[in-house]
Every structure is written in structure tokens, then in C-alpha cells.
Scaffold this active site. Structure first.
Site, PDB file in Angstrom:
ATOM      1  CB  ALA A   1      26.057   7.237   9.583  1.00  0.00           C
TER       2      ALA A   1
ATOM      3  CB  ILE B   1      21.274   6.652   7.169  1.00  0.00           C
ATOM      4  CG1 ILE B   1      20.326   6.344   6.447  1.00  0.00           C
ATOM      5  CG2 ILE B   1      22.750   6.362   6.840  1.00  0.00           C
ATOM      6  CD1 ILE B   1      20.578   6.834   5.106  1.00  0.00           C
TER       7      ILE B   1
ATOM      8  NE  ARG C   1      35.012  12.629  12.129  1.00  0.00           N
ATOM      9  CZ  ARG C   1      34.636  13.840  11.668  1.00  0.00           C
ATOM     10  NH1 ARG C   1      35.226  14.739  11.253  1.00  0.00           N
ATOM     11  NH2 ARG C   1      33.216  13.903  12.023  1.00  0.00           N
TER      12      ARG C   1
ATOM     13  CG  LEU D   1      31.951   8.340   5.815  1.00  0.00           C
ATOM     14  CD1 LEU D   1      33.405   8.203   5.359  1.00  0.00           C
ATOM     15  CD2 LEU D   1      31.967   8.816   7.460  1.00  0.00           C
TER      16      LEU D   1
ATOM     17  CE  LYS E   1      20.043   9.610   0.041  1.00  0.00           C
ATOM     18  NZ  LYS E   1      19.929  11.077   0.584  1.00  0.00           N
TER      19      LYS E   1
ATOM     20  CG  ASP F   1      19.319  14.993   1.710  1.00  0.00           C
ATOM     21  OD1 ASP F   1      20.211  14.163   2.292  1.00  0.00           O
ATOM     22  OD2 ASP F   1      18.091  15.101   2.010  1.00  0.00           O
TER      23      ASP F   1
END
Length: 328
Positions: free
Chosen positions: A15, A17, A40, A77, A100, A180
């Protein structure tokens, strides 16, 4: 509570972030170590691991969860996958730091909370701003009675995201401005308001059917004061990161409550005059990791447990309904 001195963390997904939210803070935290990443696409995970100095690569999330040398997982995720993989991590005996919003909806949040309670493991929602001294200082000022009886609280998080292929516009992945940016604004309004609000009304601007690019909601708290939130990924409110609380004796204004390490400003106005405060520039993510490690290693309390997440998701669901949309 762990019997080790270090929390060994695995990352679910390569990710964007994670470097700011976990990897960089862990380098400066003697109690945390990022030891593995899974994706993946194994090649993508390998490149990510090499770039960020992560020692082990797993070719699937299941493989990472089965790794006995991992104590906890970071779950960044897509929103729609948060519940599934947090539950899987708990089944594997891992503590979880979950990005979050905690889940897609309140029903999922309750399911995860029940599993967390039964497991005895730490599950913490990554509202990093809440662990920064700025958020606590605001809460302390309001609790002190300095601005008197609350009348109105509000928060806004708006930023431009014109890349409409982004997963945050994907309904199936739990996308939408309220999910978001809005979850931050709502969480801050709940902190300022000191209770759980009812949704009076909500109005969305849509990117496509059932996917909000902006949301506004009016709220009311059981004590009688009102609340409001504004969230946007694409609207005329291009950039707005503010919060405020108005009482019968004064008001508190906060600029940049979400990322206070960049720059923030806390202003208090009462009959005694105006006061400006600035607190730590240490990253909010570092404070968050401190709290997570303290909970895992020593059983210390956290500010964003699953019980809090249920309350947030319950209001988000109702905001979607009041806006004429369906919860995620």
C-alpha cells in the site's frame, strides 16, 4: 499482552500509505519492527520490500498470516476488505492495526468487534490524528469548561482527488467521500461533541450513482448541541481541514487536525482574549505506533478500539441513508 519486547509486524498489501503510516515510524520505534509484506503479485511485493527494507516477502495474504514470526498485521487494504482480513488475522492469532474506516458498515464493525473481544488480541483503528497531542489538548480544553456549555461543533476534510479511477471512487471497494475524508470529519465531530450524534439531514454530490464525491451532514447530540461535517474528494471546497467548537463562553478553532505534524494552529477565544497554541511536530503516525505497541506489549488502553469503530460506522451508515444512498 505479549511476552516479547518487540512487535513484529507484517503488512497486508503493498500500500502507498504504509511508508508514512508504519514503515518510517517503525524505524524510530525500538518496540516495532516491520518484518514482512504480502501482495497478490509477488513481484510487486518483492520490489516494495526491497525499496522499504522489509526482510520477508509472502506471495499471498494467507501466507503472511500463517507466518509464526509475525505478531501483528497492518491492514491498509481497500475498505471493503478490512473486515475480511482483520477477521482472518484474528483467526491466525495476530494483533491488528486496521486503516480507517474500520469496515464497510456498522454490521461488519460489530462482527469484527465481537471477534476481537473473544480473541483477547489488540485491534485498533488507525485514526492516527487521535493519538497526537493536538487532539487530546482540544478534548481537554472542552472538558475544562473554558468555553462554557457547548452550542455547536463542526469539522471539515476536503481535498482534491481528480483521478476518478482511484479506488476511493469504487462502490464495490467501499469508496465514497464519506468513507474516506468523511470518517475523519465525523470522528473529530464526535470527539468535540462528547457523545453520539443523531443525523438530522445529509446531502451528497455524486461522482456516479451511489458514489459520493462530497457529503455534508447536520447532526444533533443528546445534550442538545448541534454538529455539522463537510467531506469532499472533488468539489468547490478544494482544500479544507478545519474543526471548531462553539460554547456560550467562547470557541475553539483547529486548523489541520488530521496531519498536525505538517502545520497546525489551535486558537481559543473567550472573554479573556485570544490564545494560540501549537503542539508537537512529531508525526501523528509515530504516536499511533507507540500506542499500538503499548497495547500489544503491556496491555495499555487505546483510544480507537472496535467499540469506538462501531459508533463511527453507525453514524456513517445513517448519513448515507439520509442522503438517499445505501450504506457501503
Amino acid at each position: 499482552m505479549s511476552n516479547t519486547t518487540t512487535v513484529r509486524i507484517g503488512v497486508l498489501g503493498a500500500a502507498r500509505i504504509a511508508p508514512n503510516a508504519l514503515i518510517a515510524p517503525a524505524r524510530d520505534n525500538a518496540e516495532a519492527e516491520v518484518v514482512a509484506v504480502a501482495a497478490r503479485d509477488r513481484d510487486r511485493a518483492s520490489a516494495y520490500a526491497q525499496k522499504h527494507g522489509i526482510g520477508r516477502v509472502h506471495g499471498s495474504y494467507e501466507e503472511l498470516l500463517a507466518d509464526p514470526d509475525i505478531d501483528a498485521v497492518y491492514n491498509p487494504l481497500p475498505n471493503a476488505l478490512h473486515a475480511r482480513w482483520t477477521l482472518a488475522a484474528l483467526d491466525a492469532g495476530k494483533h491488528v492495526l486496521c486503516e480507517k474506516p474500520f469496515t464497510s458498515n456498522a454490521a461488519e464493525a460489530k462482527t469484527v468487534a465481537e471477534a476481537a473481544e473473544k480473541s483477547g488480541l489488540v485491534v485498533m483503528e488507525a485514526f492516527h490524528y487521535r493519538y497526537h497531542p493536538l487532539a487530546q489538548r482540544v478534548a481537554d480544553i472542552l472538558a475544562s469548561g473554558e468555553i462554557g456549555t457547548l452550542r455547536h461543533v463542526q469539522a471539515a476534510l476536503c481535498f482534491p482527488l481528480p483521478k476518478f479511477s482511484d479506488i476511493r471512487y469504487n462502490r464495490d471497494l467501499g469508496g465514497g467521500a464519506m468513507m474516506d475524508a468523511g470518517c475523519y470529519a465525523l470522528h473529530m465531530v464526535r470527539l468535540l461533541g462528547g457523545g453520539e450524534p443523531d443525523v438530522v439531514s445529509a446531502h451528497a454530490k455524486l461522482h456516479k450513482p451511489d458514489v459520493d464525491r462530497a457529503m455534508k451532514a447536520d447532526l444533533v447530540f443528546p445534550q442538545g448541541h448541534t454538529g455539522a461535517l463537510t467531506a469532499s474528494l472533488w468539489s468547490r471546497d478544494l482544500l479544507k481541514i478545519t474543526a471548531s467548537a462553539v460554547g456560550d463562553k467562547g470557541r475553539v478553532n483547529v486548523f489541520n487536525f488530521v496531519m498536525p505534524q505538517g502545520y497546525h494552529r489551535l486558537t481559543v477565544r473567550t472573554a479573556d482574549g485570544k490564545r494560540v497554541e501549537q503542539l508537537s511536530k512529531r508525526p501523528s503516525y509515530s504516536y499511533q505506533l507507540d500506542a499500538f505497541c503499548g497495547a500489544v506489549l503491556r496491555g495499555e488502553p487505546i483510544l480507537t478500539p472496535p467499540s469506538d469503530s462501531i459508533r463511527t460506522m453507525t453514524v456513517i451508515d445513517e448519513i448515507y441513508r439520509k442522503a438517499g444512498l445505501t450504506p457501503r
